[in-house]
Design an enzyme around this catalytic site. Structure first.
Site, short mmCIF file in Angstrom:
data_model
loop_
_atom_site.label_atom_id
_atom_site.label_comp_id
_atom_site.label_asym_id
_atom_site.label_seq_id
_atom_site.Cartn_x
_atom_site.Cartn_y
_atom_site.Cartn_z
N ASP A 179 1.09 -0.98 0.13
CA ASP A 179 0.39 -0.04 -0.04
C ASP A 179 0.85 1.06 0.21
OD1 ASP A 179 -2.31 -0.79 -0.75
OD2 ASP A 179 -3.15 -1.00 1.94
N ASP B 130 -7.21 -7.69 13.96
CA ASP B 130 -6.22 -8.88 13.89
C ASP B 130 -7.21 -9.28 15.86
OD1 ASP B 130 -4.94 -7.11 16.28
OD2 ASP B 130 -3.19 -7.70 15.43
#
Length: 556
Positions: free
Chosen positions: A158, A311
């Site tokens: 990214d 996460d």
């Protein structure tokens, strides 16, 4: 005319009786002094009187209540730490290794099928402007021991910096020419940040042939046998969704700040993760150095960017679906600790704000879940979230940095010795078990953790009430070998605003004042702690922590 005419409009008889009732425990002379001060034209005397009233009626009772609340939280936290210590001691003494509870068989080539007997594994490496570490992480992933036709290395870049993106692409091309099945994936935007990148990565057509996905952040370097140690657990135990490894830090000795971070994270892995895995097969996924069963990941809804801890979010949702997790303490993956204070502050803000915000959004779903036992719900809500993500931060800042120092100014407010000294000492020693070789740094660790507690308390409030920078995602800067090779320019004239943190300085001044006040007027030795802790806040407030890296030296 009286300078304070409003006082003369008060019902003096009523107020006088009120003053007398407040001071009835004292002498009659004290009561008369109160009345005379109130009737006096002296503004100083009246302000003093009002302060005495507010102190007696509001401040002292409030502080006494807060002390009681903190005592309760201290006992709760001590019990929690003791419980975790007992569990880990039991695991160590009776050698309750994962192989005793989960089936594990070494991967071997089938005589007839050959490498086809190995499952397809996807290895994801999300990156963002991390040219300092991209080469070593890609190289480590490409060296993982697994049949080349049964593994796909997926680099999710990214980066907004053209130089970083070009470097990553060249590294992928280099390994591709050597026969490694590696892909270089980019996006037109950064929607969802890391969660968005991982989600987009899972949508590629070639991922459909994969059974498992291993995830490594850009600074992680797995050993070649990583998949051989993790994937067999997933193959032979269909209820397992995740196998998590432990972080090992290559730069732990770089400076005092990295040593203190290592102590905290060692406790997290050695104690917290192991307890969760051993008791309820639940813990927070660390976002890297783990392998997921792709079917479990998809069944749980995939990657979600509703919080900055995607996460942990995924781990909670998978648990609510009935999946189990396994943590392997001796499976170590090399990684890098933040060595600049700016990077550490950003990381700690996200790690504190995110779980609090996740609890706000997921508590109801946890309570209503039909796939999770009552005891496991209790563990998730009370132990995992409330005690470790909420109470620990509130207690550290409010009690040890605000309320305990205030008892010097208000002698009427007392804290028992067991709560002020004995209990914190026991908790600290229990926590130090996670890294015995660093026990000589214990005092510095306590002072540093207390100084960082202000940042965490602010982040906690933002997460719980969903305000301010609750969705702020700042990638933790990794420097790789740049500090060793002096690629970062030395900038002697640092801008003052880049280093100074005003709130920490204010708390440091408050502690210093309380310490001096205790020396002059106090009857105990609390000033020793107060003065040392004030120095810690000043050090943090002026940014004299870690390796200073100017903003211009790395990419945002």
């Amino acid at each position: 005319m009286s300078p304070l005419p409003i006082f003369h409009r008060l019902p003096h008889a009523t107020f006088s009786s009120f003053l007398l009732s407040l001071s009835q425990a004292g002498s009659s002379k004290t009561s008369v002094a109160f009345l005379n001060a109130f009737k006096s034209e002296d503004i100083i005397a009246r302000i003093g009187l009002w302060w005495q009233l507010i102190r007696a009626v509001v401040v002292v009772p409030v502080f006494k209540f807060l002390v009681l609340l903190c005592l309760v939280m201290s006992v709760m936290f001590f019990v929690e730490v003791m419980y975790m210590g007992i569990v880990v001691l039991y695991v160590k003494l009776f050698k309750r290794k994962p192989e005793k509870f989960y089936k594990w068989e070494a991967m071997e080539d089938d005589v007839e099928c050959g490498s086809a007997s190995y499952p397809m594994v996807l290895v994801q490496i999300p990156m963002y402007n991390e040219k300092e570490v991209c080469e070593q992480s890609i190289a480590a992933a490409c060296k993982i021991s697994w049949p080349s036709n049964r593994i796909i290395i997926q680099v999710l870049d990214d980066s907004t910096d053209p130089a970083s993106k070009e470097l990553v692409k060249k590294e992928c091309d280099r390994w591709s020419k050597e026969g490694v099945n590696i892909t270089f994936e980019i996006r037109d935007n950064r929607n969802g940040y890391k969660a968005g990148a991982l989600r987009e990565g899972m949508r590629h057509s070639y991922v459909k042939q994969c059974d498992y996905v291993a995830i490594f952040d850009a600074d992680f370097q797995p050993d070649p046998d990583f998949l051989h140690r993790t994937v067999p657990f997933l193959i032979h135990n269909p209820k397992l969704a995740l196998v998590q490894g432990r972080w090992e830090f290559v730069n732990a000795g770089q400076c005092m700040m990295t040593r203190l971070q290592e102590m905290s994270l060692s406790y997290h892995f050695t104690i917290e993760q192991q307890v969760g895995s051993s008791t309820f097969a639940f813990f927070g996924f660390n976002g890297t150095a783990g392998v997921w069963r792709i079917s479990a990941l998809n069944e749980s809804g995939g990657w979600n960017d509703q919080t900055t801890v995607e996460d942990m979010d995924l781990a909670v949702r998978a648990t609510l679906r009935g999946w189990k997790f396994l943590y392997i303490d001796d499976l170590k993956v090399k990684s890098e600790l933040p060595c600049s204070f700016k990077a550490l502050r950003s990381q700690q803000h996200r790690w504190t704000c995110g779980p609090a915000n996740l609890l706000r959004k997921m508590a109801g779903q946890i309570i209503r879940s039909e796939n999770v036992s009552l005891w496991k719900k209790w563990y998730m809500l009370y132990s995992f979230f409330f005690m470790r993500k909420i109470v620990a931060h509130i207690l550290t800042f409010c009690f040890y940095c605000v309320i305990l120092p205030a008892t010097v100014l208000f002698p009427e407010v007392t804290v028992p010795k067991w709560a002020a000294f004995y209990l914190p000492s026991l908790i600290t020693l229990l926590i130090a078990i996670g890294r015995l070789r660093s026990i000589h740094l214990l005092a510095f660790w306590v002072l540093f953790e207390n100084a960082m507690s202000l940042l965490r308390a602010k982040a906690l409030v933002m997460g719980l009430f969903e305000t301010g920078r609750v969705q702020e995602w700042v990638v933790t800067e990794k420097l790789g070998d740049t500090l060793k090779t002096k690629l970062i320019p030395q900038v002697p004239n640092v801008r003052f605003r880049e280093r100074v943190h005003l709130l920490e300085l204010l708390v440091g001044a408050y502690l210093l004042f309380c310490g001096i006040y205790d020396i002059v007027y106090g009857k105990n030795t609390l000033y020793v702690y107060l003065l040392f802790q004030s120095v810690a806040f000043f050090v943090v407030g002026f940014g004299f922590v870690g390796k200073y890296v100017p903003a211009s030296s790395y990419l945002a």
